[in-house]
Design a protein around this motif. Structure first.
Motif, PDB file in Angstrom:
ATOM      1  N   ASN A   1      -0.613  11.820  11.001  1.00 60.59           N
ATOM      2  CA  ASN A   1      -0.834  11.233   9.678  1.00 60.59           C
ATOM      3  C   ASN A   1       0.175  10.122   9.390  1.00 60.59           C
ATOM      4  OD1 ASN A   1      -2.997  12.805   9.060  1.00 60.59           O
ATOM      5  ND2 ASN A   1      -2.052  13.833   7.313  1.00 60.59           N
ATOM      6  N   ASP A   2       1.439  10.346   9.800  1.00 60.55           N
ATOM      7  CA  ASP A   2       2.444   9.313   9.560  1.00 60.55           C
ATOM      8  C   ASP A   2       2.077   8.012  10.277  1.00 60.55           C
ATOM      9  OD1 ASP A   2       3.919  10.874   7.904  1.00 60.55           O
ATOM     10  OD2 ASP A   2       5.419  11.452   9.394  1.00 60.55           O
ATOM     11  N   LEU A   3       1.566   8.131  11.493  1.00 58.21           N
ATOM     12  CA  LEU A   3       1.146   6.926  12.220  1.00 58.21           C
ATOM     13  C   LEU A   3       0.094   6.168  11.414  1.00 58.21           C
ATOM     14  CD1 LEU A   3       0.729   8.365  15.838  1.00 58.21           C
ATOM     15  CD2 LEU A   3       2.487   6.757  15.079  1.00 58.21           C
ATOM     16  N   ALA A   4      -0.843   6.927  10.853  1.00 54.97           N
ATOM     17  CA  ALA A   4      -1.906   6.286  10.062  1.00 54.97           C
ATOM     18  C   ALA A   4      -1.328   5.616   8.815  1.00 54.97           C
ATOM     19  CB  ALA A   4      -2.972   7.314   9.678  1.00 54.97           C
ATOM     20  N   PHE A   5      -0.357   6.281   8.185  1.00 56.05           N
ATOM     21  CA  PHE A   5       0.254   5.665   6.996  1.00 56.05           C
ATOM     22  C   PHE A   5       1.003   4.386   7.372  1.00 56.05           C
ATOM     23  CE2 PHE A   5      -0.054  10.013   5.027  1.00 56.05           C
ATOM     24  CZ  PHE A   5      -0.936   9.638   4.030  1.00 56.05           C
ATOM     25  N   VAL A   6       1.798   4.424   8.451  1.00 52.15           N
ATOM     26  CA  VAL A   6       2.575   3.237   8.823  1.00 52.15           C
ATOM     27  C   VAL A   6       1.631   2.088   9.199  1.00 52.15           C
ATOM     28  CG1 VAL A   6       4.285   2.283  10.420  1.00 52.15           C
ATOM     29  CG2 VAL A   6       4.562   4.622   9.573  1.00 52.15           C
ATOM     30  N   PHE A   7       0.614   2.384  10.002  1.00 54.35           N
ATOM     31  CA  PHE A   7      -0.342   1.347  10.427  1.00 54.35           C
ATOM     32  C   PHE A   7      -1.037   0.731   9.216  1.00 54.35           C
ATOM     33  CE2 PHE A   7      -4.525   0.580  12.954  1.00 54.35           C
ATOM     34  CZ  PHE A   7      -4.162  -0.734  13.226  1.00 54.35           C
ATOM     35  N   SER A   8      -1.500   1.593   8.298  1.00 50.61           N
ATOM     36  CA  SER A   8      -2.243   1.062   7.154  1.00 50.61           C
ATOM     37  C   SER A   8      -1.329   0.287   6.194  1.00 50.61           C
ATOM     38  CB  SER A   8      -2.987   2.179   6.425  1.00 50.61           C
ATOM     39  OG  SER A   8      -2.102   3.204   6.040  1.00 50.61           O
ATOM     40  N   PHE A   9      -0.045   0.663   6.140  1.00 50.24           N
ATOM     41  CA  PHE A   9       0.891  -0.125   5.320  1.00 50.24           C
ATOM     42  C   PHE A   9       1.160  -1.492   5.966  1.00 50.24           C
ATOM     43  CE2 PHE A   9       2.636   1.462   1.395  1.00 50.24           C
ATOM     44  CZ  PHE A   9       2.241   2.784   1.358  1.00 50.24           C
ATOM     45  N   ILE A  10       1.215  -1.563   7.305  1.00 47.94           N
ATOM     46  CA  ILE A  10       1.407  -2.859   7.963  1.00 47.94           C
ATOM     47  C   ILE A  10       0.183  -3.754   7.705  1.00 47.94           C
ATOM     48  CG2 ILE A  10       1.669  -4.038  10.195  1.00 47.94           C
ATOM     49  CD1 ILE A  10       3.206  -1.537  11.192  1.00 47.94           C
ATOM     50  N   LEU A  11      -0.999  -3.166   7.779  1.00 54.70           N
ATOM     51  CA  LEU A  11      -2.225  -3.931   7.491  1.00 54.70           C
ATOM     52  C   LEU A  11      -2.200  -4.499   6.073  1.00 54.70           C
ATOM     53  CD1 LEU A  11      -4.751  -1.487   9.143  1.00 54.70           C
ATOM     54  CD2 LEU A  11      -4.735  -3.946   9.601  1.00 54.70           C
ATOM     55  N   LEU A  12      -1.681  -3.689   5.154  1.00 60.22           N
ATOM     56  CA  LEU A  12      -1.602  -4.133   3.759  1.00 60.22           C
ATOM     57  C   LEU A  12      -0.540  -5.217   3.593  1.00 60.22           C
ATOM     58  CD1 LEU A  12      -2.228  -3.921   0.726  1.00 60.22           C
ATOM     59  CD2 LEU A  12      -0.650  -1.985   0.606  1.00 60.22           C
TER      60      LEU A  12
END
Ligand SMILES: *Cc1c(COP(=O)(O)O)cnc(C)c1O
Length: 384
Positions: A308-319
């Protein structure tokens, strides 16, 4: 672990909203691409806005909503709610007794957290399954729940939908359908009937999912049950307020099935582009997605982050770097951390698919560059 509990989830959401605010203030709204599929919206004319008074508003717009809401959802009567979760809570408060059973069938686990949480609140025994052969209704069951389309847009099989309703009705047990996105996905893309037409006693949809409405819930169903549930809705302040009701009416009127159908075709193109660099993206009915578990499979660098943390970090970089809004940064506690790129909403039409593919690729490279540094990842998600 970076995001550990509901409080962390609220903090990451606060950070996401402040990134969004800065981008709107410094680069304008057009620098953002909301691909959540929940773009919300507030369609209203000046003359309608002038009627938004505490008692005049509901008099006008709740009446208008009966007509368009029943057309959209079927059933005998509708009520507007603050959120889908509010409707789920109100239904469970009304129909479910302490120590009784609530059983839930859905195409793929997990259920939306509002369902188990509401059951816990009333002291009911809750169970859920995505294996149809394992689904059964035990003695002392007060409510059967069906999810039409899951948080990750997995849509239920129509025959299974019908069979679960039949099993419940043979024993006079009411059926509540969580049709948050399903009321549109199931009907438009999969040509399924509306939940109430399939026999659901109560169906609830989210008025900002795949339609240009406000965040809110719309419940439809049997008039006797709706009237009972409405008492709880009003007692606990779960109802939608007049501005939301107005925007629901206009959101439903402006719902365009073609956007869903077009996105169904666009997603094939995006999926092919992504497959040149990734192995684990999946198609959804109106876009593509990557689950936390599948994202972890793409990462060949040492790290200590949870999926889940990977998904949060990736989606924050996209944002942060591309202005792409997906659900994980902005979601409420307990929501799925799957990163879904929904192509059915207006911002998606401004994005060239090649360009979107490049943005996803470059953000992923940045993710690989930071995953082994937990402090830096924490900073990306929380800004501290
Ligand atoms: C989004 C969603 C909900 C909750 O909707 P809210 O308006 O956020 O309360 C419930 N169930 C499913 C399947 C959803 O996708």
């Amino acid at each position: 672990m970076i995001v550990n509990n509901s409080l962390d989830e609220i903090k990451k959401r606060d950070n996401a909203l402040s990134i969004i605010r800065n981008m709107v203030e410094n680069k304008g709204r057009s620098s953002l691409f909301d691909l959540t599929g929940l773009s919300g919206g507030f369609i209203a004319s000046p003359s309608e806005l002038s009627l938004l008074e505490t008692y005049v508003g509901p008099a006008i717009f709740e009446d208008a909503l009966q007509e368009v809401g029943i057309e959209h959802m079927g059933g005998q009567k509708v009520i507007p709610l603050n959120r889908t979760s509010s409707g789920i809570l109100a239904t469970i408060l009304t129909l479910v007794n302490k120590n009784s059973n609530v059983v839930h069938y859905l195409a793929e686990l997990p259920a939306h957290p509002s369902i188990p949480r509401s059951c816990k609140l009333v002291g009911a025994n809750y169970s859920e399954t995505d294996n149809f052969n394992e689904f059964s209704i035990p003695e002392n069951t007060s409510l059967v729940v069906i999810t039409g389309s899951t948080m990750d847009h997995k849509v239920i099989d129509e025959n299974e939908f019908r069979k679960v309703i039949e099993m419940a009705h043979e024993r006079n047990i009411p059926v509540m359908v969580d049709d948050a996105s399903g009321a549109r996905l199931r009907t438009v893309i999969f040509n399924q009937p509306r939940a109430c037409d399939l026999g659901a006693d109560i169906a609830i949809t989210s008025t900002d999912k795949l339609m240009p409405g406000p965040r809110g819930g719309l419940m439809a169903g049997r008039e006797d049950l709706i009237d009972e549930i409405k008492v709880k809705v009003n007692q606990f302040g779960l109802e939608a307020q007049p501005p939301a009701v107005l925007a629901m009416v206009n959101g439903i009127k402006n719902f365009n099935e073609d956007n869903l159908i077009n996105s169904f075709e666009h997603k094939e193109q995006l999926f092919e582009l992504l497959n040149k660099n990734f192995n684990n993206f999946q198609k959804t009915p109106t876009g593509v997605m990557i689950s936390p578990n599948d994202l972890a499979k793409e990462i060949n660098v040492e790290h200590n982050l949870s999926d889940n943390d990977l998904a949060f970090v990736f989606s924050f970089i996209l944002l942060r770097d591309c202005g792409i809004i997906t659900i994980p940064p902005v979601s409420m506690p307990g929501a799925s951390a799957t990163i879904r790129f929904d192509l059915s909403t207006s911002d998606a039409f401004r994005l060239d698919l090649n360009d979107l593919n490049k943005k996803i690729e470059s953000s992923f490279k940045k993710l690989l560059g930071v995953v082994s540094n937990e402090d830096e990842c924490r900073e990306i998600v929380f800004n501290f």
